[in-house]
Design an enzyme around this catalytic site. Sequence first.
Site, mmCIF file in Angstrom:
data_model
loop_
_atom_site.group_PDB
_atom_site.id
_atom_site.type_symbol
_atom_site.label_atom_id
_atom_site.label_comp_id
_atom_site.label_asym_id
_atom_site.label_seq_id
_atom_site.Cartn_x
_atom_site.Cartn_y
_atom_site.Cartn_z
ATOM 1 N N ASP A 1 -5.352 -2.572 10.093
ATOM 2 C CA ASP A 1 -5.752 -3.933 9.722
ATOM 3 C C ASP A 1 -4.561 -4.816 10.065
ATOM 4 O OD1 ASP A 1 -6.144 -6.343 8.433
ATOM 5 O OD2 ASP A 1 -6.861 -5.456 6.555
ATOM 6 N N LYS B 1 -5.349 -1.502 1.988
ATOM 7 C CA LYS B 1 -5.769 -0.130 1.755
ATOM 8 C C LYS B 1 -5.781 0.755 2.965
ATOM 9 C CE LYS B 1 -9.524 -0.745 -0.130
ATOM 10 N NZ LYS B 1 -9.483 -1.770 0.861
ATOM 11 N N TYR C 1 1.274 -2.190 -3.439
ATOM 12 C CA TYR C 1 -0.033 -2.474 -2.871
ATOM 13 C C TYR C 1 0.104 -3.310 -1.599
ATOM 14 C CZ TYR C 1 -4.832 -3.689 -2.242
ATOM 15 O OH TYR C 1 -6.072 -3.826 -1.695
ATOM 16 N N ASP D 1 -8.292 2.231 4.578
ATOM 17 C CA ASP D 1 -9.659 2.365 5.086
ATOM 18 C C ASP D 1 -9.698 3.435 6.181
ATOM 19 O OD1 ASP D 1 -10.429 0.280 3.356
ATOM 20 O OD2 ASP D 1 -9.567 -1.158 4.753
HETATM 21 P P1 13P Z 1 -8.459 -4.371 3.057
HETATM 22 O O1 13P Z 1 -7.715 -3.140 2.623
HETATM 23 O O2 13P Z 1 -9.691 -4.027 3.824
HETATM 24 O O3 13P Z 1 -7.533 -5.298 3.783
HETATM 25 O O4 13P Z 1 -9.009 -5.097 1.775
HETATM 26 C C1 13P Z 1 -8.145 -5.636 0.869
HETATM 27 C C2 13P Z 1 -8.898 -5.945 -0.382
HETATM 28 O O5 13P Z 1 -8.721 -5.280 -1.351
HETATM 29 C C3 13P Z 1 -9.864 -7.034 -0.350
HETATM 30 O O6 13P Z 1 -10.461 -7.244 -1.604
HETATM 31 MG MG MG Z 2 -7.359 -6.697 5.068
HETATM 32 MG MG MG Z 3 -9.940 -3.045 5.578
#
Ligand code: 13P
Ligand code: MG
Ligand code: MG
Length: 372
Positions: free
Chosen positions: A12, A237, A234, A239
């Site tokens: 990302d 994430k 944090y 994904d």
């Molecule tokens: P991403 O990890 O897909 O960037 O999402 C972050 C998030 O928690 C949006 O609510």
């Molecule tokens: Mg994101």
């Molecule tokens: Mg994401």
Amino acid sequence: MSLMTVSCIKADVGSLSGHITVLPEMIEIMEKHLEKEGKKKGLIIDYHVFHCGDDLETVMTHRKGKDNSKIHKLAWDGFVKVAKYAKKRKLYAAGQDLLSDAFSGNVKGQGPGVAEMTFVERKSDPVLIFACDKTEPAAFNLPLFRVFADPFNTAGLVIDPKMIQGFSFEVLDVYKHLMVKLDCPEEMYELLALLGTTSTYAIKRIYKKGAEPLEERIAAEVCTEKLNVQAGRYVGKDDPVAIVRAQSGFPSVGEVLEGFTLGHLVSGWMRGSHKGPLMPVSLKYATPTRFDGPPRVVGLGFQVCDGELIGPKDLFDDVSFDEVRKRCNRVADYMRRHGPFEPHRVSEKELEYTTLPEVLKKIEPRCKKVNE
Ligand code: 13P
Ligand code: MG
Ligand code: MG
Ligand code: 13P
């Protein structure tokens, strides 16, 4: 033995708007980069670029094996280029998953997620790529267990003589970095004892049992990078992506897709802190908007032909998944009504790396010991 490697490296590196999707230009920048620096130079045979939500995904075929620093650098340099563009356009969280300033030989531990598989290309080799947004690597535990170990999901486990011996699972403790191999069906209950604890254990790879080289038996590889564990805070994430081989001694494509028909609850929705149903969608609908979700999975079906990626077929772009999606929407509604309560909000352990500890710190001095 001619070995083929499929590398899926994703990150990302910025999104529109908030954490929903990528700009088409970002896909183009990555495509041009892989064409010029990878395919034209003979480093990779073929590539495909797509997105799931705000995650930019690459699929590359080559003969350099797993963990090859040239292949990893190729992807890393591409993500740096796309992040530069995203920063210039002030896209949201530009450069989010590039945890370090310089490439250090392997993208693992540096932010991007990786799933790689090396195999002997068969006479005909259907290779499926699954990519998720707003969830974590263990989101694949339930579907892949069903696909490779549950005869109520996969008919081939019962009626195909090439599958009846079962599969071996390598399971990773994502915190302690311990790996264990468990054989199915013999150790199915032990396997489930681990896989059910999705906050700690994730399937890393699955292969057929047998004496042949692993490259002939490999069935699935999953990305297990846990971003917040790497960064200690944090930072968006993890994904995940997964590579699955189908047909001829492996589950059929339809049996693999059947594993995703529950709309099971996964962690990672909204701020990486909520549970919601994993909705299988076509590429067109890989745009998680409601409460930044609910979590999505897309599936791309390829035939690999001497490394050429024929396809993809957008696997969940079919009316037969409409009822699953409807159920996911109903479950999403129900879960949302819990607001900040568990089990919609994830457990305290899973919130360790988010901003919640800072909130709790503020009230800590007011907490008094009592005999309750
Ligand atoms: P991403 O990890 O897909 O960037 O999402 C972050 C998030 O928690 C949006 O609510
Ligand atoms: Mg994101
Ligand atoms: Mg994401
Ligand atoms: P075909 O006979 O169409 O190849 O299908 C084989 C199969 O088992 C599909 O699940």
